[in-house]
Design a protein around this motif. Structure first.
Motif, short mmCIF file in Angstrom:
data_model
loop_
_atom_site.label_atom_id
_atom_site.label_comp_id
_atom_site.label_asym_id
_atom_site.label_seq_id
_atom_site.Cartn_x
_atom_site.Cartn_y
_atom_site.Cartn_z
N ILE A 55 -4.54 -3.39 -6.88
CA ILE A 55 -5.23 -3.36 -5.29
C ILE A 55 -5.95 -4.28 -4.42
O ILE A 55 -6.03 -4.42 -3.11
N ASN A 61 1.81 1.88 -3.08
CA ASN A 61 0.77 2.69 -4.39
C ASN A 61 0.54 3.92 -3.75
O ASN A 61 0.57 4.73 -4.86
N LEU A 117 -10.88 4.93 -6.46
CA LEU A 117 -9.47 4.71 -7.13
C LEU A 117 -8.70 5.50 -8.39
O LEU A 117 -7.83 6.71 -7.84
N GLU A 119 -4.78 -3.44 -0.11
CA GLU A 119 -5.33 -2.19 -0.09
C GLU A 119 -6.62 -3.08 1.03
O GLU A 119 -5.66 -1.90 2.30
N ASP A 172 -15.37 0.99 -6.63
CA ASP A 172 -13.88 0.85 -5.78
C ASP A 172 -12.79 1.86 -7.39
O ASP A 172 -11.90 2.57 -6.94
N CYS A 180 -2.72 2.59 -11.40
CA CYS A 180 -3.43 1.82 -10.21
C CYS A 180 -4.22 0.81 -11.22
O CYS A 180 -4.07 0.81 -11.99
N GLN A 232 0.56 -1.00 -0.40
CA GLN A 232 -0.72 -0.09 -0.11
C GLN A 232 0.77 1.18 -0.30
O GLN A 232 0.67 2.47 -0.91
#
Lengths: 425, 425
Positions: free
Chosen positions: A313, A220, A360, A317, A356, A306, A217
């Motif tokens: 993810i 990212n 995102l 996540e 999501d 992403c 995370q």
């Protein structure tokens, strides 16, 4: 004979056929990865791991099996909780296969109209050209999609398999059912490893896995910056390695890389030119060594910022709540995370995935979304209807791409993706 | 304007487009059915029902809705227990669609790589060219396969839907789970109909449904004779009509036909020439008006003597235990029958289906087996691996056929099936 060759022979692999793969992989890796400029030094570790992908880690696994009596459990889906294996002193390794090399072998036993990931996985097994398949003491399958569900029956003719039945919906009773599946999985893993899963060991496994997720995370988060200090393909590679590397060492290496990226952040270093378009990928997983789309996008004026994917993810996540005090509570927390917070298209309905993607896209400041579908994956393909509709409503440019593991569509993809990125300007 | 046209307009149908279907269906039916010689007189009823398929039964359903306040529940799968609907005073009707006419409409919202049955069903709905879809007060979907599971999400954008989550396995806990699903389904149907399901009404519904199954079983038993008194295509048609006709009247008509067939049995009448090869079909369902394979086989020196299909044995062979004394016991018996005794390829593992095929091939004295797959049905396609293997081991000649609703492959199928039947001689 190299040490690797000796090991592969001892594993009963088809070494001669496997050598063909060993010849082409470094070239492919070089083309996609080593042509990049200004890569972080912290990528060295991951280069090394993937550079000897069928040597280093397999040798390590065999050593742990032989010297410590550890058991290796191979999995094919991020719904199967690694924590259970860790808590019983076992080793979990992902087995999803990402190369066209293995597809023809899969097609010997599976319909052609099956997604390449499943065909490659069965091909890697039956052709005896992947050491990980040879090493595993148990394969764990699940009922996430039709292709996998039925493929496990064929795989189980030649290997010990355990199947977890994942609920197809997410109602309160489905969480209870998934808890029961996890409890049964614990029993199976205890049997295989000969070790009990205890409150302490399960708690520790949850923390280890969460730390890995936190590191990913953290990694990212750098992609949310205006100046992106690491390429999308590098982050993809790290996500792919997460599936089979030692979790503690992996976490350490990701955090070390992130320390370097912290400095790049301060210095506002970007590996992309100004004006590069920020692309969010959503859809089916990109298993190692499937780097095709990232390469095309990042060679066409785009940056992948992403992946709303299992190799992205969806894998890292959500954390497991660490406050569980006993096995029951911990199982409940595992079920909550592994059922509630992975929004795979295998569920019906799956509106949370659409939410999501929109969230995102905002967090990572995406200029556009590419909805990626591995050919013959019916669930993501059908859900594309909702993805495209929602993106249109949200005003986020979006295209749908269907591809497989061959390079036959590379030129077509370059044209389509190039045109899409140009349109974003 | 005919009465039918008025009804279709009132249902909000696209009457103009629907007229095209009305023009081609009688021709198709005539070609397949009315060319047969020596058909039993008892087929007259079924000819009539299918001759006015979008008129007679829809008019009856509307009348029951309007005059008796009855609710019509549309279903897509033989795992969904009709008994629940009957017990609440409702009407159940099958909605699976079998014509290429509806496929392009389905492809507007679904991936092309989806099985024609699902595409046709959604096309029939969204194009407003099937009265049954317009009449239903509720659609009931299930999570049997990926294609359907995800298609329901799109269908539910335009209609009230209820989804039953069928377990993907058949372990003891899965039967408990299926019981819970049935109990929830009862609650939903009680809500929709406004009627309580009682011990009496559920028991009566179980008996009504069993009587229908017994009649169909009686009909199928004639196909075990050396002199087969009824064609395979006629039996298929009756199975197809079973999904939407009034169950009590339907049972009466099937039994009446069987009385006639009893006489034919005594007189050793066969509708097939001596030496005709006995073909067992296994695989995906053949929804009305999909008669393609039966026509080809029976025009190529074969007789279809059994369908190990949802439109066949899977629908009628197993009975619900009638000894349940209270709702709980009856639900348990329903779960046992609807989960335990339908061996759909959606389950993993599904070895019982292989056993069924071998047993049925013996009971019906099959000379050969044709494993039929609707294009893009991954579960039956993958399971074909086991079917072909088991048939080879059992020494039963077998070929796999993949087809869809178009006529494009008719010539190719004729050649392949013709060669297969010749090979049996």
């Amino acid at each position: 004979m190299t040490d690797n060759h000796l090991m592969w022979e001892n594993l009963g692999m088809d070494v001669k056929t496997h050598d063909i793969l060993c010849e082409v992989l470094p070239q492919a890796f070089g083309d996609v990865y080593l042509t990049q400029e200004n890569r972080p030094n912290g990528m060295d570790y991951f280069n090394m791991v993937v550079g000897d992908i069928h040597g280093l880690r397999p040798a390590e696994l065999i050593k742990l099996q032989e010297e410590e009596g550890k058991k290796v459990v191979g999995t094919f889906c991020i719904h199967v909780p690694d924590e259970v294996v860790f808590a019983a002193g076992g080793i979990a390794t992902g087995l999803c296969s990402g190369s066209q090399f293995w597809v023809p072998g899969g097609e010997k036993v599976l319909p052609t109209a099956t997604c390449p990931l499943i065909k490659a996985s069965l091909g890697a097994h039956f052709d005896k050209t992947c050491p990980f398949f040879r090493i595993c003491d148990l394969f764990v399958g699940e009922t996430t999609c039709d292709g996998k569900k039925k493929a496990w029956e064929i795989l189980s003719e030649d290997a010990e398999m355990y199947i977890m039945d994942i609920p197809q919906m997410k109602r309160p009773q489905d969480f209870k059912k998934w808890e029961e599946e996890i409890r049964n999985y614990i029993t199976k893993i205890e049997e295989i490893t000969g070790n009990k899963v205890t409150e302490e060991s399960l708690k520790e496994a949850i923390v280890i896995s969460n730390n890995k997720r936190k590191a990913l995370q953290r990694l990212n988060n750098f992609r949310k910056l205006d100046n992106i200090p690491i390429s999308g393909r590098d982050v993809l590679l790290i996500h792919q390695i997460a599936f089979y590397d030692d979790p503690t060492r992996f976490t350490e290496m990701v955090n070390k890389l992130c320390d370097e990226l912290d400095k790049r952040k301060e210095e506002e270093v970007s590996v992309f030119e100004k004006g590069t378009k920020r692309i969010l990928l959503t859809g089916t997983p990109l298993s190692i060594p499937n780097w095709k789309l990232h390469q095309i996008i990042e060679n066409s004026g785009g940056a992948v910022i992403c992946e709303e994917m299992c190799t992205g993810i969806r894998y890292c996540e959500a954390l497991v709540d660490e406050s569980g005090e006993n096995i029951d509570e911990m199982v409940e927390n595992l079920a909550e995370r592994y059922l509630g917070h992975i929004n795979c298209a295998c569920f019906t309905p799956n509106k949370a995935r659409i939410d999501d993607i929109i969230r995102l896209a905002k967090e990572y400041k995406a200029d556009g979304v590419i909805d990626v579908n591995l050919k013959f994956c019916n669930i993501y393909d059908t859900e594309g209807y909702f993805v495209e509709k929602a993106m249109a409503e949200a005003g986020i440019p979006c295209i749908g791409i269907e591809t497989d593991y061959t390079d036959e569509d590379a030129e077509q993809l370059k044209t389509r993706i190039g045109a899409f990125i140009e349109m974003l300007s």
